[in-house]
Scaffold this active site. Structure first.
Site, mmCIF file in Angstrom:
data_model
loop_
_atom_site.group_PDB
_atom_site.id
_atom_site.type_symbol
_atom_site.label_atom_id
_atom_site.label_comp_id
_atom_site.label_asym_id
_atom_site.label_seq_id
_atom_site.Cartn_x
_atom_site.Cartn_y
_atom_site.Cartn_z
ATOM 1 N N ARG A 25 0.861 91.126 -7.867
ATOM 2 C CA ARG A 25 0.972 89.725 -8.282
ATOM 3 C C ARG A 25 -0.050 88.844 -7.589
ATOM 4 O O ARG A 25 -0.659 87.974 -8.215
ATOM 5 C CB ARG A 25 2.396 89.221 -8.029
ATOM 6 C CG ARG A 25 2.642 87.756 -8.404
ATOM 7 C CD ARG A 25 2.053 87.353 -9.733
ATOM 8 N NE ARG A 25 2.438 88.211 -10.842
ATOM 9 C CZ ARG A 25 1.848 88.188 -12.024
ATOM 10 N NH1 ARG A 25 0.812 87.383 -12.249
ATOM 11 N NH2 ARG A 25 2.243 88.992 -12.982
ATOM 12 N N LYS A 83 -11.589 67.520 -7.053
ATOM 13 C CA LYS A 83 -10.237 67.641 -7.614
ATOM 14 C C LYS A 83 -9.821 69.112 -7.626
ATOM 15 O O LYS A 83 -9.695 69.749 -8.670
ATOM 16 C CB LYS A 83 -10.182 67.026 -9.006
ATOM 17 C CG LYS A 83 -10.411 65.519 -9.004
ATOM 18 C CD LYS A 83 -10.396 64.942 -10.403
ATOM 19 C CE LYS A 83 -10.647 63.433 -10.374
ATOM 20 N NZ LYS A 83 -10.685 62.839 -11.740
ATOM 21 N N LYS A 99 -17.082 54.435 -3.551
ATOM 22 C CA LYS A 99 -16.350 54.125 -4.779
ATOM 23 C C LYS A 99 -15.759 52.722 -4.666
ATOM 24 O O LYS A 99 -15.994 52.002 -3.688
ATOM 25 C CB LYS A 99 -15.292 55.186 -5.037
ATOM 26 C CG LYS A 99 -15.868 56.607 -5.080
ATOM 27 C CD LYS A 99 -14.905 57.624 -5.621
ATOM 28 C CE LYS A 99 -14.829 57.536 -7.139
ATOM 29 N NZ LYS A 99 -14.022 58.638 -7.708
ATOM 30 N N GLU A 150 -20.800 54.922 -6.860
ATOM 31 C CA GLU A 150 -20.202 54.752 -8.181
ATOM 32 C C GLU A 150 -20.495 53.351 -8.713
ATOM 33 O O GLU A 150 -20.305 52.356 -8.004
ATOM 34 C CB GLU A 150 -18.689 54.965 -8.091
ATOM 35 C CG GLU A 150 -17.954 54.762 -9.406
ATOM 36 C CD GLU A 150 -16.450 54.866 -9.222
ATOM 37 O OE1 GLU A 150 -15.899 55.948 -9.475
ATOM 38 O OE2 GLU A 150 -15.845 53.853 -8.804
ATOM 39 N N ASP A 185 -19.830 55.532 -14.107
ATOM 40 C CA ASP A 185 -18.429 55.814 -14.400
ATOM 41 C C ASP A 185 -17.975 55.248 -15.735
ATOM 42 O O ASP A 185 -18.108 54.048 -15.999
ATOM 43 C CB ASP A 185 -17.553 55.245 -13.276
ATOM 44 C CG ASP A 185 -16.118 55.713 -13.369
ATOM 45 O OD1 ASP A 185 -15.906 56.908 -13.667
ATOM 46 O OD2 ASP A 185 -15.211 54.909 -13.126
#
Length: 288
Positions: free
Chosen positions: A107, A144, A176, A204, A225
């Site tokens: 597994r 992410k 950002k 950004e 963006d």
């Protein structure tokens, strides 16, 4: 089969993954009760791990490490290479060894190959779709990633044909909107990073009027963006080669070609690591 990844401890990953599955340090844990009770200690298996659908392969060295950790004497063959695109029905791993050990490792080995192959397969689809709009634009992944799996997931995107964006918070500045809110302006935020000697500085921007202040303050790379293709094209014209340009946000298989065709250097896609579906890969054993 070797698996060198900077900063990634393969032996520790294998030990800790198997320890979790076996319940090490828990009362009654530390063993595979099913295999121990059902399979004779000297029984042997031969098995084949195969792709049920067309996939781009990633993670086979990890599967090998799981099997060899529990049965160092197992024989194992991998007839396909990492990053190879294969048809459904293709054998990925052929192995023979102690039945208990192979079942205990099964597994963990399958989970990681299914996960990484799923990422590589989705990444290749994005690269191929992007090529409809540009031969030069580069696909980037993002941060992410799932906790503890970043090195492996970013490895899988490379097998699919993407390049890695920042590996973490340490190897580039990424300014950002929240950083800008505290600094007071895009220009001030970029100036502070430049004064600290940080390179590269990624900034950004979500409006065209933010481009010039970011570049003037020292940004090396602009993350454009949620801009549509026409706005991206205008942004590329305004930048005029003074910084690298990256389209980000609102990018899927239907939109990536048009965004890449705007002339940006990069398109970044978070879902490559955030939500790629696991590949359909099976492992069937036969007693020897």
């Amino acid at each position: 089969m070797t698996f060198p990844l900077p900063g990634f401890d393969l032996a520790r990953f294998v030990r800790e993954t198997l320890a979790e599955d076996l319940g090490d340090s828990l009362e009654g844990g530390g063993r595979d009760v099913t295999s121990e009770s059902v399979i004779p200690a000297d029984a042997r298996f031969t098995g084949v791990m195969d792709a049920r659908d067309p996939v781009v392969v990633a993670g086979l060295p990890l599967a090998e490490a799981f099997f060899r950790h529990l049965d160092p004497d197992c024989t194992l063959e991998t007839p396909v290479g990492e990053g190879e695109k294969v048809a459904g029905g293709t054998d990925l791993v052929r192995l023979t060894g102690n039945a208990r050990a192979l079942l205990t490792a099964e597994r963990s080995a399958l989970n990681i190959v299914q996960h990484l192959t799923g990422i590589a397969t989705m990444t290749r689809k994005y690269v191929e779709a992007m090529r409809e709009g540009s031969d030069t634009c580069i696909l980037l992944d993002t941060r992410k990633t799932h906790p503890g799996l970043r090195a492996l997931e970013k490895y899988a995107t490379r097998q699919g044909g993407a390049h890695n964006h920042r590996m973490g918070l340490w190897d580039a500045a990424m300014i950002k909107d929240n950083h800008v809110a505290v600094a007071g302006s895009i220009g001030e935020a970029v100036r502070r990073a430049a004064k600290a000697g940080i390179e590269p500085i990624i900034c950004e921007v979500d409006r065209l009027d933010q481009i010039e202040p970011a570049i003037a303050a020292g940004a090396h790379h602009l993350l454009l963006d949620n801009m549509d293709p026409d706005t991206l094209q205008e942004a590329v014209r305004m930048v005029a080669g003074r910084a690298r340009t990256e389209a980000s946000g609102g990018i899927d298989l239907d939109t990536i070609a048009a965004k890449a065709a705007s002339g940006v250097d990069y398109c970044s896609v978070g879902r490559l690591t955030q939500s790629a579906p696991a590949a359909d890969i099976g492992l069937d054993f036969t007693p020897v």
